[in-house]
Design a protein around this motif. Structure first.
Motif, PDB file in Angstrom:
ATOM      1  N   ASP A 188     -20.241  26.833  20.807  1.00  0.00           N
ATOM      2  CA  ASP A 188     -21.600  26.837  20.276  1.00  0.00           C
ATOM      3  C   ASP A 188     -22.260  25.487  20.576  1.00  0.00           C
ATOM      4  O   ASP A 188     -21.613  24.441  20.519  1.00  0.00           O
ATOM      5  N   LYS A 189     -23.553  25.513  20.873  1.00  0.00           N
ATOM      6  CA  LYS A 189     -24.275  24.257  21.083  1.00  0.00           C
ATOM      7  C   LYS A 189     -24.387  23.461  19.796  1.00  0.00           C
ATOM      8  O   LYS A 189     -24.240  22.241  19.787  1.00  0.00           O
ATOM      9  N   LYS A 190     -24.659  24.139  18.709  1.00  0.00           N
ATOM     10  CA  LYS A 190     -24.832  23.474  17.429  1.00  0.00           C
ATOM     11  C   LYS A 190     -23.917  24.121  16.402  1.00  0.00           C
ATOM     12  O   LYS A 190     -23.703  25.329  16.404  1.00  0.00           O
ATOM     13  N   LEU A 191     -23.374  23.299  15.535  1.00  0.00           N
ATOM     14  CA  LEU A 191     -22.520  23.776  14.458  1.00  0.00           C
ATOM     15  C   LEU A 191     -23.355  23.923  13.196  1.00  0.00           C
ATOM     16  O   LEU A 191     -23.847  22.941  12.638  1.00  0.00           O
ATOM     17  N   MET A 192     -23.550  25.172  12.780  1.00  0.00           N
ATOM     18  CA  MET A 192     -24.328  25.424  11.570  1.00  0.00           C
ATOM     19  C   MET A 192     -23.482  25.098  10.336  1.00  0.00           C
ATOM     20  O   MET A 192     -22.265  25.180  10.348  1.00  0.00           O
ATOM     21  N   LYS A 193     -24.143  24.707   9.271  1.00  0.00           N
ATOM     22  CA  LYS A 193     -23.443  24.387   8.035  1.00  0.00           C
ATOM     23  C   LYS A 193     -22.650  25.589   7.542  1.00  0.00           C
ATOM     24  O   LYS A 193     -23.114  26.719   7.555  1.00  0.00           O
ATOM     25  N   ARG A 194     -21.425  25.297   7.106  1.00  0.00           N
ATOM     26  CA  ARG A 194     -20.524  26.307   6.565  1.00  0.00           C
ATOM     27  C   ARG A 194     -20.141  27.375   7.589  1.00  0.00           C
ATOM     28  O   ARG A 194     -19.733  28.458   7.234  1.00  0.00           O
ATOM     29  N   THR A 195     -20.304  27.062   8.858  1.00  0.00           N
ATOM     30  CA  THR A 195     -19.917  27.997   9.915  1.00  0.00           C
ATOM     31  C   THR A 195     -18.925  27.316  10.836  1.00  0.00           C
ATOM     32  O   THR A 195     -19.184  26.226  11.342  1.00  0.00           O
ATOM     33  N   ALA A 196     -17.789  27.949  11.049  1.00  0.00           N
ATOM     34  CA  ALA A 196     -16.757  27.365  11.909  1.00  0.00           C
ATOM     35  C   ALA A 196     -17.190  27.438  13.367  1.00  0.00           C
ATOM     36  O   ALA A 196     -17.832  28.394  13.795  1.00  0.00           O
ATOM     37  N   MET A 197     -16.852  26.418  14.106  1.00  0.00           N
ATOM     38  CA  MET A 197     -17.147  26.394  15.537  1.00  0.00           C
ATOM     39  C   MET A 197     -16.303  27.455  16.242  1.00  0.00           C
ATOM     40  O   MET A 197     -15.094  27.505  16.089  1.00  0.00           O
ATOM     41  N   GLN A 198     -16.962  28.319  17.001  1.00  0.00           N
ATOM     42  CA  GLN A 198     -16.256  29.342  17.751  1.00  0.00           C
ATOM     43  C   GLN A 198     -16.038  28.848  19.176  1.00  0.00           C
ATOM     44  O   GLN A 198     -16.979  28.457  19.853  1.00  0.00           O
ATOM     45  N   GLU A 199     -14.783  28.859  19.619  1.00  0.00           N
ATOM     46  CA  GLU A 199     -14.445  28.374  20.946  1.00  0.00           C
ATOM     47  C   GLU A 199     -13.666  29.437  21.706  1.00  0.00           C
ATOM     48  O   GLU A 199     -12.756  30.062  21.169  1.00  0.00           O
ATOM     49  N   ILE A 200     -14.030  29.637  22.962  1.00  0.00           N
ATOM     50  CA  ILE A 200     -13.306  30.537  23.851  1.00  0.00           C
ATOM     51  C   ILE A 200     -12.770  29.704  24.998  1.00  0.00           C
ATOM     52  O   ILE A 200     -13.535  29.113  25.769  1.00  0.00           O
ATOM     53  N   TYR A 201     -11.461  29.622  25.120  1.00  0.00           N
ATOM     54  CA  TYR A 201     -10.856  28.812  26.170  1.00  0.00           C
ATOM     55  C   TYR A 201     -10.697  29.634  27.440  1.00  0.00           C
ATOM     56  O   TYR A 201     -10.274  30.790  27.411  1.00  0.00           O
ATOM     57  N   LEU A 202     -11.041  29.027  28.553  1.00  0.00           N
ATOM     58  CA  LEU A 202     -10.923  29.665  29.854  1.00  0.00           C
ATOM     59  C   LEU A 202      -9.985  28.841  30.726  1.00  0.00           C
ATOM     60  O   LEU A 202      -9.900  27.627  30.588  1.00  0.00           O
ATOM     61  N   GLU A 203      -9.310  29.515  31.638  1.00  0.00           N
ATOM     62  CA  GLU A 203      -8.467  28.824  32.605  1.00  0.00           C
ATOM     63  C   GLU A 203      -8.899  29.227  34.001  1.00  0.00           C
ATOM     64  O   GLU A 203      -9.232  30.387  34.248  1.00  0.00           O
ATOM     65  N   PRO A 204      -8.929  28.293  34.922  1.00  0.00           N
ATOM     66  CA  PRO A 204      -9.359  28.619  36.286  1.00  0.00           C
ATOM     67  C   PRO A 204      -8.368  29.550  36.968  1.00  0.00           C
ATOM     68  O   PRO A 204      -7.160  29.467  36.749  1.00  0.00           O
ATOM     69  N   LEU A 205      -8.905  30.434  37.803  1.00  0.00           N
ATOM     70  CA  LEU A 205      -8.055  31.286  38.614  1.00  0.00           C
ATOM     71  C   LEU A 205      -7.393  30.483  39.720  1.00  0.00           C
ATOM     72  O   LEU A 205      -6.278  30.791  40.144  1.00  0.00           O
ATOM     73  N   ALA A 206      -8.076  29.474  40.202  1.00  0.00           N
ATOM     74  CA  ALA A 206      -7.565  28.666  41.304  1.00  0.00           C
ATOM     75  C   ALA A 206      -8.263  27.328  41.305  1.00  0.00           C
ATOM     76  O   ALA A 206      -9.307  27.153  40.673  1.00  0.00           O
ATOM     77  N   SER A 207      -7.665  26.362  42.009  1.00  0.00           N
ATOM     78  CA  SER A 207      -8.308  25.072  42.193  1.00  0.00           C
ATOM     79  C   SER A 207      -7.949  24.535  43.561  1.00  0.00           C
ATOM     80  O   SER A 207      -6.924  24.908  44.143  1.00  0.00           O
ATOM     81  N   TYR A 208      -8.799  23.649  44.063  1.00  0.00           N
ATOM     82  CA  TYR A 208      -8.590  23.052  45.381  1.00  0.00           C
ATOM     83  C   TYR A 208      -8.634  21.538  45.273  1.00  0.00           C
ATOM     84  O   TYR A 208      -9.553  20.974  44.691  1.00  0.00           O
ATOM     85  N   SER A 209      -7.608  20.876  45.799  1.00  0.00           N
ATOM     86  CA  SER A 209      -7.524  19.413  45.850  1.00  0.00           C
ATOM     87  C   SER A 209      -7.407  18.773  44.466  1.00  0.00           C
ATOM     88  O   SER A 209      -7.881  17.658  44.251  1.00  0.00           O
ATOM     89  N   GLU A 210      -6.744  19.448  43.547  1.00  0.00           N
ATOM     90  CA  GLU A 210      -6.570  18.884  42.209  1.00  0.00           C
ATOM     91  C   GLU A 210      -5.475  17.826  42.222  1.00  0.00           C
ATOM     92  O   GLU A 210      -4.448  17.974  42.891  1.00  0.00           O
ATOM     93  N   VAL A 211      -5.683  16.758  41.485  1.00  0.00           N
ATOM     94  CA  VAL A 211      -4.731  15.652  41.413  1.00  0.00           C
ATOM     95  C   VAL A 211      -4.482  15.298  39.949  1.00  0.00           C
ATOM     96  O   VAL A 211      -5.212  15.721  39.050  1.00  0.00           O
TER      97      VAL A 211
END
Length: 271
Positions: A188-211
């Motif tokens: 969420d862009k903003k955290l409303m009072k008395r509302t828990a931050m909702q987060e959805i974690y994503l993982e990349p399918l692939a990457s190139y030149s990662e170090v």
């Protein structure tokens, strides 16, 4: 140039699929040929559904499982269950055939094909390489700078069911920047009072030149690939880059309109 296909796309399977159900794969075996299954990480546990098949890790390769029939022309299908050391679980339906469709099976290829049937892994590799080589600065306002470490999103591309994000990490300090991990999430862009931050974690399918390290007074670029997603206007896509045993962490927030303005690949020079 290094191409890294992230474990279990991996993690895409964890983030997107494993929350719902475990996908099973169908494979064929025979009595006189060996099938090799290549996993994204080391094999920790194997369970066979019956004595009609035999399986063992390939010598010198902790992530490769050799499978073949122990009984010629068995008629009842059986199964194999595999757990890897990253905690991922795989299930296979096994049947007998004298004419095998595949002798080598890559789990990455199987997962990728199930999620992105219109685009092959080789096509994605070619697109990532083209983005990296042409190094265009289509975006100049998405970034973060802290303690002489700067991270920038140079461009976002869209193709079929994929987003491709080109990231620059620049180290202007005298101290190497060791990367502990990179995390991607929708919040969420903003955290409303008395509302828990909702987060959805994503993982990349692939990457190139990662170090894992950016040397002092140097820079690196990475191309990340994600399954295409949509966000409400009150949401944002966040890239978090954490330094190992350090405090120079980086956070970049990308809004819905930035993905809406993603470039297509038509003008890229693909091999």
């Amino acid at each position: 140039m290094k191409i890294l296909l992230f474990t279990i796309l991996l993690f895409s399977a964890i983030a997107l699929h494993a929350q719902n159900s475990i996908e099973s794969y169908s494979i064929q075996v025979s009595f006189d040929k060996t099938v090799h299954i290549i996993f994204p990480s080391a094999i920790k546990y194997v369970d066979l559904g019956s004595g009609d098949i035999i399986a063992a890790k390939a010598p010198g390769a902790e992530n490769v499982l050799r499978v073949k029939a122990a009984v010629e022309h068995f008629t009842d299908s059986t199964n194999i269950s595999v757990i890897c050391d990253d905690g991922t679980f795989y299930s296979f339906y096994v049947s007998y055939s004298d004419k095998l469709e595949k002798l080598t099976i890559s789990i990455l290829d199987e997962i990728y094909a199930s999620q992105n049937g219109d685009v092959s892994i080789r096509q994605v590799e070619a697109i990532m390489q083209a983005i990296y080589k042409e190094n265009r600065n289509n975006i100049k306002y998405l970034g973060c700078k802290l303690f002489s470490i700067q991270t920038l999103v140079k461009s976002i591309y869209v193709h079929e069911g994929l987003f491709l994000i080109h990231v620059l990490i620049k180290n202007s300090s005298n101290i190497p920047f060791d990367i502990d991990f990179v995390r991607f999430k929708i919040t969420d862009k903003k955290l409303m009072k008395r509302t828990a931050m909702q987060e959805i974690y994503l993982e990349p399918l692939a990457s190139y030149s990662e170090v894992k390290r950016v040397l002092a007074h140097s820079s690196v670029r990475v191309v990340y690939v994600f399954s295409k997603f949509t966000m409400a206007n009150e949401k944002q896509f966040t890239i978090e880059l954490y330094e190992k045993d350090g405090a120079r962490n980086q956070v970049i927030r990308i809004e819905n309109q930035d993905f809406g303005n993603a470039k297509t690949i038509e003008k890229l020079k693909l091999k």
